[in-house]
Write a protein that holds these residues in place. Sequence first.
Motif, PDB file in Angstrom:
ATOM      1  N   PRO A  57      -1.160  61.180 110.930  1.00  0.00           N
ATOM      2  CA  PRO A  57      -2.417  60.895 110.485  1.00  0.00           C
ATOM      3  C   PRO A  57      -2.340  59.227 110.449  1.00  0.00           C
ATOM      4  CG  PRO A  57      -1.080  61.577 108.913  1.00  0.00           C
ATOM      5  CD  PRO A  57      -0.422  62.025 109.952  1.00  0.00           C
ATOM      6  N   ARG A  58      -3.352  58.596 110.993  1.00  0.00           N
ATOM      7  CA  ARG A  58      -3.566  57.104 110.943  1.00  0.00           C
ATOM      8  C   ARG A  58      -4.048  56.493 109.558  1.00  0.00           C
ATOM      9  NH1 ARG A  58      -6.570  54.892 116.090  1.00  0.00           N
ATOM     10  NH2 ARG A  58      -5.441  52.654 115.017  1.00  0.00           N
ATOM     11  N   ARG A  59      -3.274  55.712 109.216  1.00  0.00           N
ATOM     12  CA  ARG A  59      -3.632  54.757 107.994  1.00  0.00           C
ATOM     13  C   ARG A  59      -4.846  54.029 108.140  1.00  0.00           C
ATOM     14  NH1 ARG A  59       0.947  51.172 105.618  1.00  0.00           N
ATOM     15  NH2 ARG A  59       0.624  50.278 107.791  1.00  0.00           N
ATOM     16  N   PRO A  60      -5.624  54.356 107.056  1.00  0.00           N
ATOM     17  CA  PRO A  60      -6.953  53.343 107.305  1.00  0.00           C
ATOM     18  C   PRO A  60      -6.902  51.983 107.227  1.00  0.00           C
ATOM     19  CG  PRO A  60      -6.986  54.842 105.114  1.00  0.00           C
ATOM     20  CD  PRO A  60      -5.472  54.623 105.813  1.00  0.00           C
ATOM     21  N   VAL A  61      -7.725  51.354 107.922  1.00  0.00           N
ATOM     22  CA  VAL A  61      -7.872  49.915 108.263  1.00  0.00           C
ATOM     23  C   VAL A  61      -7.691  49.075 107.186  1.00  0.00           C
ATOM     24  CG1 VAL A  61      -9.031  48.054 109.253  1.00  0.00           C
ATOM     25  CG2 VAL A  61      -9.338  50.339 110.158  1.00  0.00           C
ATOM     26  N   TRP A  62      -8.286  49.485 105.905  1.00  0.00           N
ATOM     27  CA  TRP A  62      -8.016  48.638 104.630  1.00  0.00           C
ATOM     28  C   TRP A  62      -6.665  48.704 104.236  1.00  0.00           C
ATOM     29  CZ3 TRP A  62      -6.504  50.450 100.000  1.00  0.00           C
ATOM     30  CH2 TRP A  62      -6.449  51.733  99.749  1.00  0.00           C
ATOM     31  N   ARG A  63      -5.924  49.738 104.546  1.00  0.00           N
ATOM     32  CA  ARG A  63      -4.475  49.729 104.005  1.00  0.00           C
ATOM     33  C   ARG A  63      -3.890  48.814 105.099  1.00  0.00           C
ATOM     34  NH1 ARG A  63      -2.676  55.774 101.957  1.00  0.00           N
ATOM     35  NH2 ARG A  63      -4.296  55.806 100.466  1.00  0.00           N
ATOM     36  N   ARG A  64      -3.911  48.823 106.116  1.00  0.00           N
ATOM     37  CA  ARG A  64      -3.119  47.964 107.377  1.00  0.00           C
ATOM     38  C   ARG A  64      -3.419  46.429 106.622  1.00  0.00           C
ATOM     39  NH1 ARG A  64      -4.470  50.194 113.095  1.00  0.00           N
ATOM     40  NH2 ARG A  64      -6.501  50.774 111.859  1.00  0.00           N
ATOM     41  N   VAL A  65      -4.611  46.104 106.398  1.00  0.00           N
ATOM     42  CA  VAL A  65      -4.870  44.824 106.130  1.00  0.00           C
ATOM     43  C   VAL A  65      -4.204  44.328 104.844  1.00  0.00           C
ATOM     44  CG1 VAL A  65      -6.952  43.243 105.457  1.00  0.00           C
ATOM     45  CG2 VAL A  65      -7.093  44.803 107.295  1.00  0.00           C
ATOM     46  N   VAL A  66      -4.223  45.063 103.821  1.00  0.00           N
ATOM     47  CA  VAL A  66      -3.510  44.972 102.628  1.00  0.00           C
ATOM     48  C   VAL A  66      -1.945  44.908 102.865  1.00  0.00           C
ATOM     49  CG1 VAL A  66      -3.174  46.004 100.407  1.00  0.00           C
ATOM     50  CG2 VAL A  66      -5.575  46.164 101.030  1.00  0.00           C
ATOM     51  N   SER A  67      -1.647  45.629 103.757  1.00  0.00           N
ATOM     52  CA  SER A  67      -0.094  45.587 103.840  1.00  0.00           C
ATOM     53  C   SER A  67       0.170  44.281 104.933  1.00  0.00           C
ATOM     54  CB  SER A  67       0.355  46.958 104.785  1.00  0.00           C
ATOM     55  OG  SER A  67       1.681  46.505 104.997  1.00  0.00           O
ATOM     56  N   LEU A  68      -0.572  43.702 105.618  1.00  0.00           N
ATOM     57  CA  LEU A  68      -0.383  42.467 106.201  1.00  0.00           C
ATOM     58  C   LEU A  68      -0.495  41.365 105.109  1.00  0.00           C
ATOM     59  CD1 LEU A  68       0.120  40.902 108.825  1.00  0.00           C
ATOM     60  CD2 LEU A  68      -2.248  40.934 109.190  1.00  0.00           C
ATOM     61  N   LEU A  69      -1.470  41.432 104.421  1.00  0.00           N
ATOM     62  CA  LEU A  69      -1.559  40.287 103.452  1.00  0.00           C
ATOM     63  C   LEU A  69      -0.527  40.249 102.666  1.00  0.00           C
ATOM     64  CD1 LEU A  69      -5.508  40.302 102.769  1.00  0.00           C
ATOM     65  CD2 LEU A  69      -4.276  38.843 104.125  1.00  0.00           C
ATOM     66  N   SER A  70       0.023  41.308 102.060  1.00  0.00           N
ATOM     67  CA  SER A  70       1.197  41.423 101.167  1.00  0.00           C
ATOM     68  C   SER A  70       2.445  40.894 101.737  1.00  0.00           C
ATOM     69  CB  SER A  70       1.187  42.801 100.632  1.00  0.00           C
ATOM     70  OG  SER A  70       2.465  42.962  99.919  1.00  0.00           O
ATOM     71  N   SER A  71       2.690  41.266 103.110  1.00  0.00           N
ATOM     72  CA  SER A  71       3.736  40.554 103.607  1.00  0.00           C
ATOM     73  C   SER A  71       3.564  38.979 103.886  1.00  0.00           C
ATOM     74  CB  SER A  71       3.958  41.147 105.247  1.00  0.00           C
ATOM     75  OG  SER A  71       3.887  42.506 105.122  1.00  0.00           O
ATOM     76  N   LEU A  72       2.415  38.665 104.274  1.00  0.00           N
ATOM     77  CA  LEU A  72       2.291  37.245 104.345  1.00  0.00           C
ATOM     78  C   LEU A  72       2.201  36.431 102.962  1.00  0.00           C
ATOM     79  CD1 LEU A  72      -0.715  36.962 106.621  1.00  0.00           C
ATOM     80  CD2 LEU A  72       1.449  36.490 107.533  1.00  0.00           C
ATOM     81  N   LEU A  73       2.023  37.033 101.898  1.00  0.00           N
ATOM     82  CA  LEU A  73       1.960  36.400 100.561  1.00  0.00           C
ATOM     83  C   LEU A  73       3.396  36.274 100.145  1.00  0.00           C
ATOM     84  CD1 LEU A  73       0.754  35.374  97.994  1.00  0.00           C
ATOM     85  CD2 LEU A  73       0.503  37.791  97.064  1.00  0.00           C
ATOM     86  N   THR A  74       4.225  37.436 100.631  1.00  0.00           N
ATOM     87  CA  THR A  74       5.490  37.386 100.181  1.00  0.00           C
ATOM     88  C   THR A  74       6.443  36.328 101.002  1.00  0.00           C
ATOM     89  OG1 THR A  74       5.525  39.701  99.649  1.00  0.00           O
ATOM     90  CG2 THR A  74       7.926  38.884 100.106  1.00  0.00           C
ATOM     91  N   LEU A  75       6.092  36.158 102.276  1.00  0.00           N
ATOM     92  CA  LEU A  75       6.812  35.142 102.992  1.00  0.00           C
ATOM     93  C   LEU A  75       6.484  33.735 102.297  1.00  0.00           C
ATOM     94  CD1 LEU A  75       8.400  34.338 105.458  1.00  0.00           C
ATOM     95  CD2 LEU A  75       6.028  34.423 106.811  1.00  0.00           C
ATOM     96  N   ALA A  76       5.128  33.618 102.046  1.00  0.00           N
ATOM     97  CA  ALA A  76       4.917  32.210 101.713  1.00  0.00           C
ATOM     98  C   ALA A  76       5.398  32.013 100.265  1.00  0.00           C
ATOM     99  CB  ALA A  76       3.274  32.200 101.489  1.00  0.00           C
ATOM    100  N   LEU A  77       5.611  33.107  99.552  1.00  0.00           N
ATOM    101  CA  LEU A  77       6.134  32.722  98.163  1.00  0.00           C
ATOM    102  C   LEU A  77       7.681  32.421  98.442  1.00  0.00           C
ATOM    103  CD1 LEU A  77       6.209  33.049  94.938  1.00  0.00           C
ATOM    104  CD2 LEU A  77       6.499  35.557  95.151  1.00  0.00           C
TER     105      LEU A  77
END
Length: 212
Positions: free
Chosen positions: A74-94
């Motif tokens: 089953p494919r994850r919803p688009v909003w979950r993928r967006v949230v995962s990407l933003l979380s990764s970028l925020l962690t990298l910036a921190l």
Amino acid sequence: MPEEPFDGRPMPPPVDPWATIDRPVPTVYLGGPDTTVPAARPAKPPPPAEEYRFGPGVPVTPAPAPAWPAAAPPRRPVWRRVVSLLSSLLTLALVIVVGLYLWQRLRPIEVESVSVAVPKPAGTRCDVTVDVIATVHTNGRSGVLEYQWFRSDAAPGAVLTEQVGSGQRVVTLTLKWAFSGVGTTIETAKINIVKPSPLQAGTQVAYRCRRR
């Protein structure tokens, strides 16, 4: 001598003397005279190979049924993928911000430049003390400066120290030079930064006293 009459009938085949005698079963003697082993019997012939028949009236072997296709994950919803990407970028910036902060905090003090000047020259005044100011620019880290003054009319001065606080980017070091008597002279004042890195700068100091 009279000839024997000729008999034209064929002669019967010779009789086998062993044909009418029952022959014993051959035996093999092993060990003592009372031990007998019957002779090996001939091996059984191999079973006939499987028979394949072709032609009309012969049922055809059915083809194997196709395998069921594997179910796609089953494919994850688009909003979950967006949230995962933003979380990764925020962690990298921190991680980058924390690394820069620690690097700035742990970075030792460095001298970027130094200059020497006389803000208030002696002019024509007599018996005057002139302030020679050295301005040292640092990288803003805390630490200790070691420096030494040189005057053209005296022996090298002692090595002095100056404590620099965190965030203090400009440090002022002062040399008080006293002049007296009548006459005119041009001297040289020079500062030598010993630590954290060797650096030098200097300036001229003029004195003119004309008494009558």
